[in-house]
Design a protein around this motif. Sequence first.
Motif, PDB file in Angstrom:
ATOM      1  N   GLY A 157       0.648  -1.071   0.284  1.00 13.88           N
ATOM      2  CA  GLY A 157       0.386  -0.233  -0.014  1.00 13.88           C
ATOM      3  C   GLY A 157       0.736   1.288   0.517  1.00 13.88           C
ATOM      4  N   ARG A 158       0.277   2.791   0.235  1.00 14.46           N
ATOM      5  CA  ARG A 158       1.257   3.874   0.229  1.00 14.46           C
ATOM      6  C   ARG A 158       1.989   3.509  -0.885  1.00 14.46           C
ATOM      7  NH1 ARG A 158       3.137   3.758   6.592  1.00 14.46           N
ATOM      8  NH2 ARG A 158       0.441   2.890   7.036  1.00 14.46           N
ATOM      9  N   ASP A 159       3.323   3.981  -0.580  1.00 12.99           N
ATOM     10  CA  ASP A 159       3.758   4.273  -1.886  1.00 12.99           C
ATOM     11  C   ASP A 159       4.490   2.792  -2.467  1.00 12.99           C
ATOM     12  OD1 ASP A 159       5.938   4.043   0.205  1.00 12.99           O
ATOM     13  OD2 ASP A 159       7.164   6.005  -0.353  1.00 12.99           O
ATOM     14  N   GLY A 160       4.667   1.453  -1.584  1.00 17.80           N
ATOM     15  CA  GLY A 160       5.216   0.360  -2.329  1.00 17.80           C
ATOM     16  C   GLY A 160       6.497   0.409  -1.245  1.00 17.80           C
ATOM     17  N   GLY A 161       7.198   1.017  -0.694  1.00 20.87           N
ATOM     18  CA  GLY A 161       8.223   1.554   0.365  1.00 20.87           C
ATOM     19  C   GLY A 161       9.386   0.606  -0.536  1.00 20.87           C
ATOM     20  N   PRO A 162       9.910   0.785  -0.198  1.00 19.78           N
ATOM     21  CA  PRO A 162      11.087  -0.313  -0.952  1.00 19.78           C
ATOM     22  C   PRO A 162      11.015  -1.491  -0.590  1.00 19.78           C
ATOM     23  CG  PRO A 162      11.764  -0.397   1.683  1.00 19.78           C
ATOM     24  CD  PRO A 162      10.940   0.404   1.759  1.00 19.78           C
ATOM     25  N   LEU A 163      10.069  -2.854  -0.744  1.00 24.62           N
ATOM     26  CA  LEU A 163       9.974  -3.521  -1.214  1.00 24.62           C
ATOM     27  C   LEU A 163       9.361  -3.582  -2.560  1.00 24.62           C
ATOM     28  CD1 LEU A 163       8.619  -6.515  -0.641  1.00 24.62           C
ATOM     29  CD2 LEU A 163       6.300  -5.532   0.279  1.00 24.62           C
ATOM     30  N   ALA A 164       8.643  -2.036  -3.122  1.00 26.52           N
ATOM     31  CA  ALA A 164       8.062  -2.739  -4.444  1.00 26.52           C
ATOM     32  C   ALA A 164       9.009  -1.838  -5.693  1.00 26.52           C
ATOM     33  CB  ALA A 164       6.944  -0.951  -5.078  1.00 26.52           C
ATOM     34  N   ASP A 165      10.662  -1.535  -5.065  1.00 27.49           N
ATOM     35  CA  ASP A 165      11.583  -1.795  -5.330  1.00 27.49           C
ATOM     36  C   ASP A 165      12.443  -2.894  -6.680  1.00 27.49           C
ATOM     37  OD1 ASP A 165      10.690   0.859  -5.904  1.00 27.49           O
ATOM     38  OD2 ASP A 165      12.313   1.516  -4.036  1.00 27.49           O
ATOM     39  N   ILE A 166      12.445  -3.631  -5.240  1.00 26.01           N
ATOM     40  CA  ILE A 166      13.035  -5.235  -5.274  1.00 26.01           C
ATOM     41  C   ILE A 166      12.057  -6.490  -6.357  1.00 26.01           C
ATOM     42  CG2 ILE A 166      14.679  -3.804  -3.311  1.00 26.01           C
ATOM     43  CD1 ILE A 166      12.820  -6.026  -1.122  1.00 26.01           C
ATOM     44  N   CYS A 167      10.976  -6.399  -5.902  1.00 26.36           N
ATOM     45  CA  CYS A 167      10.619  -7.472  -6.515  1.00 26.36           C
ATOM     46  C   CYS A 167      10.207  -7.151  -8.139  1.00 26.36           C
ATOM     47  CB  CYS A 167       9.385  -7.642  -5.790  1.00 26.36           C
ATOM     48  SG  CYS A 167       9.097  -7.578  -4.273  1.00 26.36           S
ATOM     49  N   ASP A 168       9.895  -8.252  -8.694  1.00 27.20           N
ATOM     50  CA  ASP A 168      10.346  -8.553 -10.260  1.00 27.20           C
ATOM     51  C   ASP A 168       8.412  -7.838 -10.472  1.00 27.20           C
ATOM     52  OD1 ASP A 168      12.163  -9.682 -10.544  1.00 27.20           O
ATOM     53  OD2 ASP A 168      11.202 -11.419  -9.809  1.00 27.20           O
ATOM     54  N   HIS A 169       7.529  -7.768  -9.871  1.00 28.57           N
ATOM     55  CA  HIS A 169       6.027  -7.692 -10.142  1.00 28.57           C
ATOM     56  C   HIS A 169       5.798  -6.866  -8.967  1.00 28.57           C
ATOM     57  CE1 HIS A 169       5.841  -8.777 -13.883  1.00 28.57           C
ATOM     58  NE2 HIS A 169       6.307 -10.139 -13.206  1.00 28.57           N
ATOM     59  N   ALA A 170       5.052  -5.213  -8.628  1.00 27.35           N
ATOM     60  CA  ALA A 170       5.162  -4.668  -7.047  1.00 27.35           C
ATOM     61  C   ALA A 170       3.535  -4.174  -7.716  1.00 27.35           C
ATOM     62  CB  ALA A 170       6.159  -3.782  -7.172  1.00 27.35           C
ATOM     63  N   PHE A 171       2.388  -4.849  -6.684  1.00 23.03           N
ATOM     64  CA  PHE A 171       1.215  -4.156  -6.922  1.00 23.03           C
ATOM     65  C   PHE A 171       1.121  -3.421  -5.491  1.00 23.03           C
ATOM     66  CE2 PHE A 171       1.342  -8.153  -9.495  1.00 23.03           C
ATOM     67  CZ  PHE A 171       0.842  -7.128 -11.156  1.00 23.03           C
ATOM     68  N   VAL A 172       1.485  -1.903  -5.881  1.00 25.64           N
ATOM     69  CA  VAL A 172       0.868  -1.345  -5.438  1.00 25.64           C
ATOM     70  C   VAL A 172      -0.710  -0.161  -5.444  1.00 25.64           C
ATOM     71  CG1 VAL A 172       2.149   1.029  -3.602  1.00 25.64           C
ATOM     72  CG2 VAL A 172       3.713  -0.971  -4.517  1.00 25.64           C
ATOM     73  N   VAL A 173      -1.272  -0.149  -4.165  1.00 26.43           N
ATOM     74  CA  VAL A 173      -2.421   0.577  -4.087  1.00 26.43           C
ATOM     75  C   VAL A 173      -1.977   2.128  -2.974  1.00 26.43           C
ATOM     76  CG1 VAL A 173      -5.245   0.361  -2.958  1.00 26.43           C
ATOM     77  CG2 VAL A 173      -4.049  -2.177  -4.533  1.00 26.43           C
ATOM     78  N   PRO A 174      -2.297   2.850  -4.074  1.00 27.45           N
ATOM     79  CA  PRO A 174      -1.904   4.460  -3.142  1.00 27.45           C
ATOM     80  C   PRO A 174      -3.027   4.956  -1.888  1.00 27.45           C
ATOM     81  CG  PRO A 174      -2.570   3.963  -5.449  1.00 27.45           C
ATOM     82  CD  PRO A 174      -2.703   2.995  -5.292  1.00 27.45           C
ATOM     83  N   SER A 175      -3.498   3.734  -0.997  1.00 29.35           N
ATOM     84  CA  SER A 175      -4.470   3.852  -0.235  1.00 29.35           C
ATOM     85  C   SER A 175      -4.201   3.359   1.335  1.00 29.35           C
ATOM     86  CB  SER A 175      -5.336   3.062  -0.895  1.00 29.35           C
ATOM     87  OG  SER A 175      -6.707   3.103   0.258  1.00 29.35           O
TER      88      SER A 175
END
Length: 162
Positions: free
Chosen positions: A144-162
């Motif tokens: 959620g939110r901005d995905g944090g560092p987790l979104a940057d280290i994954c092949d596919h990141a699904f980040v819901v900006p909420s």
Amino acid sequence: MKDSILRKAKESAELTTRYLESCAAELEQTAKLLAERFRRGGRLHVMGNGGSWCDAQHVAVEFQHPIIEKRRALPAHALGADAALLTAIGNDGDFTQAFAAQLELSCRELDAVLGISTSGTSPNVLRAMKVARDRGAGTIAFAGRDGGPLADICDHAFVVPS
């Protein structure tokens, strides 16, 4: 109260629709990644903390015991489901190793790993994703939110900006 309930339901439905429209192509690619890994004998490892762990457990069950979609069962499990192992790792080392230690024993290159973190900053999920990535596993994040560092280290990141 009825108006408030209906307003929140409408907001949720609209957010869901907008989000899925924006990431449909990436969802398709992620489904293909999982299908290929399952076809080759891979497994899905899923993890999260608190409510996200409950979601991880639910995801694993949906793969292992599909009810709605009539398809074969697929190998998936929620890391941390073994309470004795989880608490032993946390006690003998530290909790940031809880999922990484399990992946070091069981994660293979043809596997996939899904990390769920509402903030994208959970240290134990981040550490485990790095282990998965180092082993060549496919990596997927739900955040959620901005995905944090987790979104940057994954092949596919699904980040819901909420």
